[in-house]
Design a protein around this motif. Structure first.
Motif, PDB file in Angstrom:
ATOM      1  N   TRP A   1      56.460 -60.246  82.297  1.00 12.82           N
ATOM      2  CA  TRP A   1      56.288 -60.718  83.583  1.00 12.82           C
ATOM      3  C   TRP A   1      56.252 -62.233  83.855  1.00 12.82           C
TER       4      TRP A   1
ATOM      5  N   SER B   1      53.868 -71.693  83.862  1.00 13.03           N
ATOM      6  CA  SER B   1      54.175 -70.236  83.116  1.00 13.03           C
ATOM      7  C   SER B   1      53.748 -70.552  81.676  1.00 13.03           C
TER       8      SER B   1
ATOM      9  N   ALA C   1      53.422 -66.546  87.193  1.00  9.25           N
ATOM     10  CA  ALA C   1      54.540 -66.058  87.263  1.00  9.25           C
ATOM     11  C   ALA C   1      55.196 -66.108  88.677  1.00  9.25           C
ATOM     12  N   ILE C   2      54.439 -66.063  89.711  1.00 10.59           N
ATOM     13  CA  ILE C   2      54.795 -66.268  90.871  1.00 10.59           C
ATOM     14  C   ILE C   2      53.617 -66.659  91.750  1.00 10.59           C
TER      15      ILE C   2
ATOM     16  N   TRP D   1      61.161 -57.515  95.794  1.00 11.05           N
ATOM     17  CA  TRP D   1      60.109 -57.411  94.588  1.00 11.05           C
ATOM     18  C   TRP D   1      58.726 -57.367  95.077  1.00 11.05           C
TER      19      TRP D   1
ATOM     20  N   PRO E   1      63.641 -61.773  94.826  1.00 15.35           N
ATOM     21  CA  PRO E   1      62.133 -62.040  94.414  1.00 15.35           C
ATOM     22  C   PRO E   1      61.428 -61.647  95.600  1.00 15.35           C
TER      23      PRO E   1
ATOM     24  N   GLY F   1      61.594 -65.969  89.849  1.00 14.53           N
ATOM     25  CA  GLY F   1      60.953 -65.666  91.231  1.00 14.53           C
ATOM     26  C   GLY F   1      59.953 -67.089  91.485  1.00 14.53           C
TER      27      GLY F   1
ATOM     28  N   GLN G   1      50.198 -63.155  96.671  1.00 15.46           N
ATOM     29  CA  GLN G   1      51.651 -62.648  96.460  1.00 15.46           C
ATOM     30  C   GLN G   1      52.074 -62.727  98.086  1.00 15.46           C
TER      31      GLN G   1
ATOM     32  N   GLY H   1      59.194 -63.221  85.505  1.00 14.42           N
ATOM     33  CA  GLY H   1      58.799 -63.676  86.920  1.00 14.42           C
ATOM     34  C   GLY H   1      58.819 -65.168  87.412  1.00 14.42           C
TER      35      GLY H   1
ATOM     36  N   PHE I   1      51.575 -57.007  88.014  1.00 16.07           N
ATOM     37  CA  PHE I   1      52.297 -57.859  88.906  1.00 16.07           C
ATOM     38  C   PHE I   1      51.290 -58.432  89.700  1.00 16.07           C
TER      39      PHE I   1
END
Lengths: 689, 63
Positions: A119, A372, A337-338, A582, A579, A127, A550, A123, A330
């Motif tokens: 991820w 990341s 990741a995001i 998701w 993205p 993303g 998120q 991600g 996530f």
């Protein structure tokens, strides 16, 4: 020939990347070398940056190096200053990379190394980096306006208000959860408490030095600060060994939480030059230095990852936080990741410095790749520990039992053998009284980092390395905490100013004190419930933070997708639309489970009902019965807050879809607010700064 | 080699804000030399105070 060589290199990178990702994905039952993680990450990043990011920049966004940026058009020598691309990159990276990418992967390691690592890699490239880069681009094209302003201008008042509220709340939750991480790292550890407290007077000394003794000599002042910080790490050992002094720094979590709140309040009202600015210098140098050191140590040492690829806890029974692999891996790993928070830096702040649009890919996409990578290193540091040790540090007493023998028996019964002697030895080596139930992620990361540093640069200094790592995490957690409290205070003053204009005066003391107190009580409340929670609090607060972060990312991607559609680029809207979809799926699923699940470790209402029943039946121990009504209230509150987040998310998604639909059916929508073209002076490389 | 090290040193100074005052003076001369009401540049201490206050006005750090 040159072209052929280039192609050959990219083929090699692809093959190496595919083998490395395949290697870590299909390895079962044996230890795997950490270098494979580094190789997989670097290859995935290189390919994504070279091909996907370049394609987005040129084809989807249409960056134009002949077009003047706001930094050039509006140059005023103060806010808008065209700046060399590497300097912008440095500022941008220092701003986006906080403690989030270190904590999230550590917690998510309970699922094994694989889910989190995949991820983090995919991600980020599909993303997080895309979000950062597209937001940066859009803000550059709109006179460096902030995300909230862009949402209002392009989507309408609903989007704008949702973005503003979302930003404020995420700040509150973020500060609370970070505060909890620091409190847990200092709990009953005189050494850590001393070192972390010492960072405050050290920052003030540096502040006074830079303001009065040698004004503006930033590097000199910072060097002085770094030396003092290192001395404070060593000095902590002396305090810890001293019979009376150690008592001054040996505290319960709750006491420390009150101190952290008092600190946050002080930082929000003191002048920035005294505390905030000098502390930020120190934390930035510490962060960059330590992370580079960690990268060097991992490459030198090439440690083996001992955690299995996937653990049994993907079924939702994990000791660190409850919930299945989907969606909770996530949610747990947001930063790295995001992270929606980045869109607040990528809009409004960084565009004021950017000299040329062609650097948008390097700064927007590239800086997030680096973050990341930091998260991948945190994952390595967490998974080089014996899994038994990892779970013993990170499982709260509420889950495995307060007694050491019970805890090791329970953890060993999961198939991760660990013994009391092993934990005691480790604690002694790290200079701590105990390492059982040190939840929050910081202690286990510090143990991981200390063992890597210790093996690479000298085994005898483990305790020093451990407390260095704690200090390193705490110093920039506190920077986020004080900067966040201050920004929160100013946002609140803005909001209150709409009711009573005098409140908006950022220098009017009653308003400053009142709004700072309000912001501190906001996050202080969550910090408090985290500290009194018998399961360690991380189980409650970290998922809330993940959902909020998120949600903010989804808002940024909504703005981006809406603008792409409005610009007649419907066929490329999937770049941000996928993205977004998701994120909507994972945040909605996670929120639904946090609200409606029957499992008391996941569902807030289920936990509240369980506690109410137990209280009524009189089966709770007296200490827990005393705080039970409060815990029940908190759980209800958390459930409603989660519901609020997810409603806000859907509101803005539907608003964006409504706008797109109107545009596609030819009905009028708000016009694009892109500023007019003017020619760039700096489009030749040598002309730029 | 020496010029490389010099460039890195410049980058560090620029990144940390160590040379912010120098940049400001340069900018000031360029941007304001033609102004009708010419204001002399700020002193180093005064400039630094404003520079720091401005830097921390807004979201500058995240998670």
């Amino acid at each position: 020939m040159n072209k052929l060589l280039q192609n050959a290199i990219w083929v090699f990178v692809s093959v190496l990347g595919a083998s490395a990702v395949g290697g870590i994905a299909f390895n079962r039952g044996e230890n795997i070398n950490a270098l494979w993680f580094i190789a997989a990450a670097l290859c995935v990043y290189a390919i994504a940056y070279r091909f996907y990011a370049a394609w987005i920049a040129v084809t989807v966004l249409g960056v134009d190096e002949t077009r003047a940026t706001p930094a050039e058009r509006l140059e005023d020598g103060r806010d808008f200053v065209p700046t060399h691309k590497w300097v912008v990159f440095g500022h941008h990276f220092a701003a986006i990379a906080g403690p989030g990418p270190l904590v999230g992967p550590t917690l998510a390691a309970q699922f094994g190394y694989l889910p989190g690592t995949l991820w983090l890699l995919f991600g980020a490239v599909l993303g997080g980096c895309v979000q950062d880069m597209v937001t940066l681009f859009l803000s550059v094209r709109r006179d460096a306006r902030t995300l909230g302003q862009m949402a209002r201008d392009e989507l309408g008042p609903i989007g704008g208000t949702a973005a503003a509220i979302g930003t404020f709340i995420i700040m509150i939750i973020l500060i609370a959860v970070l505060g909890l991480v620091v409190v847990n790292a200092m709990k009953h550890s005189p050494w850590a408490t001393f070192t972390v407290s010492a960072t405050i007077p050290i920052a003030m000394i540096v502040g006074v030095y830079m303001r009065f003794i040698r004004p503006g000599e930033v590097l000199e002042g910072s060097l002085l600060g770094v030396v003092l910080l290192l001395l404070s790490v060593a000095g902590g050992r002396y305090i810890d060994g001293h019979e009376t002094l150690r008592l001054w720094f040996d505290h319960e979590g709750l006491t420390l939480a009150w101190w952290v709140m008092a600190y946050g309040f002080a930082a929000a009202i003191l002048p920035v030059w005294l505390l905030l600015a000098p502390r930020d210098y120190l934390s930035t140098y510490m962060k960059l230095g330590t992370i580079s050191l960690l990268a060097v140590a991992i490459i030198l040492l090439q440690p083996d990852v001992k955690m299995p690829a996937v653990t049994a806890f993907i079924d939702g029974t994990g000791p660190i936080f409850g919930g299945k692999l989907f969606p909770f891996v996530f949610i747990t790993i947001a930063c790295g990741a995001i992270s929606g928070f980045h869109s607040l830096i990528a809009s409004g702040t960084t565009p004021k410095l950017l000299g040329n649009e062609r650097d948008i890919r390097m700064i927007g996409y590239g800086a997030m790749l680096l973050e990341s990578f930091v998260a991948v290193m945190a994952m390595i540091a967490a998974t080089v520990l014996d899994p038994g040790v990892f779970f013993a540090i990170n499982s709260s007493a509420g889950v495995v039992g307060a007694d050491a023998a019970d805890a090791v028996a329970k953890i060993s019964s999961w198939g991760y053998p660990v013994s009391v002697e092993q934990m005691q030895n480790l604690a002694r080596q790290m200079g701590e009284a105990t390492l059982f139930a040190r939840t929050g992620g910081a202690p286990s990361l510090a143990v991981g980092m200390a063992s890597i540093f210790g093996s690479a640069f000298g085994e005898g200094l483990l305790a020093l390395w451990y407390h260095f790592a704690i200090m390193f995490e705490a110093i920039f957690i506190l920077t986020t905490l004080d900067a966040g409290t201050r920004v929160g205070r100013m946002m609140l003053q803005d909001i209150l100013g709409t009711v009573w204009p005098k409140m908006a005066q950022t220098a009017w003391t009653p308003s400053v004190v009142f709004s700072s107190a309000l912001v501190v009580s906001g996050w202080g409340y969550f910090l408090y419930i985290g500290v009194i929670d018998p399961n360690g609090g991380v189980n409650i607060l970290w998922p809330l933070f993940g959902i909020a972060n998120q949600m903010l990312a989804a808002i940024a991607l909504c703005v981006a997708t809406g603008i792409l559609v409005k610009s007649g680029k419907l066929r490329y809207a999937w770049v941000t639309g996928l993205p977004l979809a998701w994120l909507v799926i994972i945040t909605s699923t996670a929120a639904w489970q946090k609200i409606a699940s029957d499992d008391i470790r996941i569902g807030f209402f289920a936990a509240a009902n369980d506690l109410t029943d137990k209280l009524a039946a009189g089966v709770l121990p007296p200490a827990k019965a005393a705080i039970a009504p409060q815990l029940v209230f908190n759980l209800h509150f958390d459930a409603w807050l989660t519901l609020f987040f997810v409603s806000l998310l859907w509101l803005i998604v539907l608003d964006m879809l409504r706008m797109c639909l109107r545009y596609l059916t030819g009905k009028p929508v708000l016009p694009l607010t892109e500023s007019a073209y003017s020619t760039c002076r700096f489009h030749e490389d040598w002309m730029r700064d | 080699m020496v010029s490389g090290l010099k460039a890195i040193w410049q980058l560090i100074r620029r990144l940390s804000g160590d040379d912010a005052y120098g940049q400001y003076l340069k900018n000031h001369a360029q941007l304001h030399h033609a102004d009708v009401e010419y204001h002399p540049p700020l002193s180093k201490a005064e400039f630094f105070k404003q520079w720091q206050d401005r830097k921390w006005n807004g979201i500058k750090r995240c998670c």
